[in-house]
Design a protein around this motif. Sequence first.
Motif, mmCIF file in Angstrom:
data_model
loop_
_atom_site.group_PDB
_atom_site.id
_atom_site.type_symbol
_atom_site.label_atom_id
_atom_site.label_comp_id
_atom_site.label_asym_id
_atom_site.label_seq_id
_atom_site.Cartn_x
_atom_site.Cartn_y
_atom_site.Cartn_z
ATOM 1 N N ALA A 1 -11.775 18.700 -2.732
ATOM 2 C CA ALA A 1 -13.005 19.104 -2.360
ATOM 3 C C ALA A 1 -12.953 19.392 -0.779
ATOM 4 C CB ALA A 1 -13.906 17.776 -2.568
ATOM 5 N N TYR A 2 -12.924 20.583 -0.516
ATOM 6 C CA TYR A 2 -12.853 21.148 0.749
ATOM 7 C C TYR A 2 -14.267 21.087 1.636
ATOM 8 C CZ TYR A 2 -8.139 22.602 -0.139
ATOM 9 O OH TYR A 2 -6.825 22.816 -0.641
ATOM 10 N N GLY A 3 -14.064 20.723 2.775
ATOM 11 C CA GLY A 3 -15.510 20.597 3.604
ATOM 12 C C GLY A 3 -15.542 19.126 3.654
ATOM 13 N N ARG A 4 -14.836 18.191 3.094
ATOM 14 C CA ARG A 4 -14.965 16.672 3.031
ATOM 15 C C ARG A 4 -13.691 16.254 3.446
ATOM 16 N NH1 ARG A 4 -17.628 15.932 -3.007
ATOM 17 N NH2 ARG A 4 -19.089 17.444 -2.687
ATOM 18 N N ALA A 5 -13.771 14.832 3.991
ATOM 19 C CA ALA A 5 -12.399 14.259 4.657
ATOM 20 C C ALA A 5 -11.312 14.281 3.555
ATOM 21 C CB ALA A 5 -12.880 12.806 5.105
ATOM 22 N N ARG A 6 -10.036 14.704 4.053
ATOM 23 C CA ARG A 6 -9.189 14.609 3.298
ATOM 24 C C ARG A 6 -8.224 13.510 3.654
ATOM 25 N NH1 ARG A 6 -5.370 20.159 3.418
ATOM 26 N NH2 ARG A 6 -7.024 21.621 2.942
ATOM 27 N N ASP A 7 -7.479 13.030 2.482
ATOM 28 C CA ASP A 7 -6.801 11.892 2.184
ATOM 29 C C ASP A 7 -5.362 12.156 3.188
ATOM 30 O OD1 ASP A 7 -5.213 9.656 1.691
ATOM 31 O OD2 ASP A 7 -5.764 9.398 -0.289
ATOM 32 N N ALA A 8 -5.299 11.552 4.321
ATOM 33 C CA ALA A 8 -4.149 11.982 4.986
ATOM 34 C C ALA A 8 -3.073 11.295 4.560
ATOM 35 C CB ALA A 8 -4.337 11.256 6.527
ATOM 36 N N SER A 9 -2.939 10.553 3.542
ATOM 37 C CA SER A 9 -1.606 10.078 2.926
ATOM 38 C C SER A 9 -0.932 10.724 2.073
ATOM 39 C CB SER A 9 -1.979 8.433 2.375
ATOM 40 O OG SER A 9 -2.724 8.682 1.284
ATOM 41 N N VAL A 10 -1.924 12.046 1.736
ATOM 42 C CA VAL A 10 -1.222 12.995 0.456
ATOM 43 C C VAL A 10 -0.891 14.084 1.265
ATOM 44 C CG1 VAL A 10 -1.781 14.053 -1.572
ATOM 45 C CG2 VAL A 10 -2.641 11.534 -1.202
ATOM 46 N N VAL A 11 0.460 14.486 1.154
ATOM 47 C CA VAL A 11 0.977 15.773 1.760
ATOM 48 C C VAL A 11 1.383 16.547 0.679
ATOM 49 C CG1 VAL A 11 2.813 16.623 3.239
ATOM 50 C CG2 VAL A 11 1.643 14.354 3.569
ATOM 51 N N TRP A 12 0.816 17.956 0.764
ATOM 52 C CA TRP A 12 1.256 18.821 -0.275
ATOM 53 C C TRP A 12 2.129 19.661 0.349
ATOM 54 C CZ3 TRP A 12 -0.881 18.824 -5.216
ATOM 55 C CH2 TRP A 12 -2.051 18.149 -5.386
ATOM 56 N N TRP B 1 0.851 -1.018 0.191
ATOM 57 C CA TRP B 1 0.025 -0.013 -0.055
ATOM 58 C C TRP B 1 0.928 1.160 0.026
ATOM 59 C CZ3 TRP B 1 0.610 -3.079 4.407
ATOM 60 C CH2 TRP B 1 1.234 -2.339 5.427
ATOM 61 N N LEU B 2 0.177 2.324 -0.381
ATOM 62 C CA LEU B 2 1.030 3.853 -0.497
ATOM 63 C C LEU B 2 0.603 4.178 0.929
ATOM 64 C CD1 LEU B 2 -0.361 4.529 -3.964
ATOM 65 C CD2 LEU B 2 2.011 4.313 -3.419
ATOM 66 N N SER B 3 1.709 4.294 1.619
ATOM 67 C CA SER B 3 1.527 4.913 3.009
ATOM 68 C C SER B 3 1.557 6.606 3.043
ATOM 69 C CB SER B 3 2.245 4.187 4.085
ATOM 70 O OG SER B 3 4.043 4.682 3.479
ATOM 71 N N GLN B 4 2.330 7.025 2.307
ATOM 72 C CA GLN B 4 2.419 8.360 2.269
ATOM 73 C C GLN B 4 2.889 9.066 0.757
ATOM 74 O OE1 GLN B 4 3.723 11.077 5.497
ATOM 75 N NE2 GLN B 4 5.044 11.954 4.256
ATOM 76 N N ILE B 5 2.356 10.123 0.360
ATOM 77 C CA ILE B 5 2.549 10.666 -0.958
ATOM 78 C C ILE B 5 2.873 12.072 -0.622
ATOM 79 C CG2 ILE B 5 2.060 11.204 -3.502
ATOM 80 C CD1 ILE B 5 -0.039 8.350 -1.801
ATOM 81 N N THR B 6 4.193 12.603 -0.953
ATOM 82 C CA THR B 6 4.501 13.886 -0.695
ATOM 83 C C THR B 6 4.578 14.782 -2.341
ATOM 84 O OG1 THR B 6 5.508 13.350 1.279
ATOM 85 C CG2 THR B 6 6.096 15.606 0.160
ATOM 86 N N ILE B 7 4.011 15.917 -2.253
ATOM 87 C CA ILE B 7 4.004 16.581 -3.533
ATOM 88 C C ILE B 7 4.598 18.095 -3.228
ATOM 89 C CG2 ILE B 7 2.358 17.169 -5.633
ATOM 90 C CD1 ILE B 7 0.414 15.265 -4.709
ATOM 91 N N ARG B 8 5.620 18.007 -4.218
ATOM 92 C CA ARG B 8 6.192 19.269 -4.447
ATOM 93 C C ARG B 8 5.936 20.067 -5.634
ATOM 94 N NH1 ARG B 8 10.273 15.825 -1.922
ATOM 95 N NH2 ARG B 8 10.336 16.018 0.199
ATOM 96 N N PRO B 9 6.502 21.117 -5.971
ATOM 97 C CA PRO B 9 6.386 21.615 -7.333
ATOM 98 C C PRO B 9 6.975 20.816 -8.412
ATOM 99 C CG PRO B 9 6.781 23.354 -5.752
ATOM 100 C CD PRO B 9 6.942 22.174 -5.049
ATOM 101 N N ASP B 10 8.209 20.210 -8.127
ATOM 102 C CA ASP B 10 8.940 19.539 -9.243
ATOM 103 C C ASP B 10 9.285 18.156 -8.706
ATOM 104 O OD1 ASP B 10 10.548 19.961 -6.980
ATOM 105 O OD2 ASP B 10 12.190 20.864 -8.118
#
Length: 419
Positions: free
Chosen positions: A256-267, A180-189
Motif C-alpha cells: 500500500a504505497y503512500g503509507r508507512a513501509r515495514d522496514a523489516s521486509v526487504v525486497w 521477533w523477526l528482525s529482517q525478512i529478505t525476499i528474492r524470486p526463489d
Amino acid sequence: MVNSGQTNTAQLVAMLNERAAVNVKLALVGNAQRWQLHHGQVTLDDDTSLQEQAWRYSTATFLESRLPGPMVAALLRGEEQDIDGIRVVCPGPPSATASTYRLRGREEWDRVSTPWPRTEWTISRDTNAAHPGYGLLVGDGPSFLNFDHALSAFLHQRPYDPTTNRADLWRITLPQRAGWLSQITIRPDLLTAVIDGEDLHGAELELSWAAGHQIHPVDGAGTYPFPLPHGLAHDSLLMLRRDGQWLDWRSFPPPAYGRARDASVVWERPGPELELLLANGEGQHLECKQEVPEGESRKKMLKTIAAFASQDGGTVLIGVRDDLQIVGLPEEPNVDKQVLQVVGMIRDNVEPVPSYDPRVIDHDGKKVLALEVSGGGQMYAYRNGQRAEFYVRVGPNTVPARHHEIAAGFQRTPTTTTF
C-alpha cells in the motif's frame, strides 16, 4: 492469546505495584497550583532509553521521568500525587477496564512502532476533562504553536498530524522480546528470515500459504531460509510461534504505497513486489499508465495524483498497460529524462506539491516507474489554467470532489494554502 480485548484496570494497577520503577511521560494541563493529567504514557521495560526532562509553561507541563511503580499505580487509581514538585490529579473516576492490543513487530499503531512485538493497554479520557487550549506555548522548554504540536513533539519527536486523535488518558506498553523477526529478505526463489530474541527455546518458524507450508525448528537467533521454487504466494504468512501462540509474524499483502513501509521486509529484487502490487488490479490506491502520458491522459494522471495526496495515498505505475501487462518504459527518451518529465508535470500542475517518491523498478529487463504518493492530511488541487480543481478516488476512478469533501479536507489542513 487474543490480539485485542479488554483488561481489568485492577490488573494493570497490580502490575505497576510490582515494579520498582517505570518510565513515564506525562502531559499535564492547568496552572501552578493544580495540574490535571491529559495523557500518561508508561513503558514497562528497564531497557528502554529515558531522557529526564521537563517542559514547563503557564498552562501546560510535559514531564519525562523514571518514577516508582506504586506511585504510577496510585495515579492510575485516581489518587493525587506529588511529582517533580507539582500536584498531579486525574480527571474523573478511574475507568474499570482498559482496551488491550497485542501488536507484532514493526506494526505502527498511533505513530509508534518497535522492532519487537508489544502489548499495549489504553484507557480513554473522560469527555469532561480539561481542554488544553490552542494558545502559543512559550516558557521553560521549546516554543510551540499550541498544545497539540507540543504533545506530538514530546511523545513522538514528530510534527503534529491533524488526522490523528489523542483520545486516550493512559497508554501502557509492555515490550515482548522473547523472539521477533528482525529482517525478512525476499528474492524470486528464496525467502530468508533473521530471528532475534531473548527466549527462543522451543520456538519454530513457519511459512504457510493456501497450497502448503514449510516449518523450521528454531535453535537460536540466526538466519533461516525458505526455498521458493514457485515464487512467493500472494497469501503467504510467516510466523514465529511456540506452544500454540505466536511470538511474531509477517504477511505479504499487495504493498500500500503512500503509507508507512515495514522496514523489516526487504525486497532484494523488486519484481515479486511489483507482481504483488498488481495482484488485485487497479483500484483505490493503484493507477496504471502504459507510458508517460500526453494530452488528456496526462491531465487524468495528474488529477489522480492530486486525489491520492488528498486522501490516504496511492501509486501510479508507468510502464504497465490497463490490462496489467508489464511493458516497461519506452527506450527513448532514456529513463532519467522520463522521470524528470513526470516530476516537472507534478511540480507545475499539482498544488501544493505533494509528498511522493519516484522509483524505477527493474522487472525482467523492463523498467517501470512507480510514483508512490503519500496521503497528506489536506486537500491538493490540480491546476487547470487559473482554476484549482479538487478530486478524490472512488474505487478505480478519479472523480471531482464534492463540496463537503473539499470542506472536510480544508478543515484538517494544518496551515492555510493559497492558490
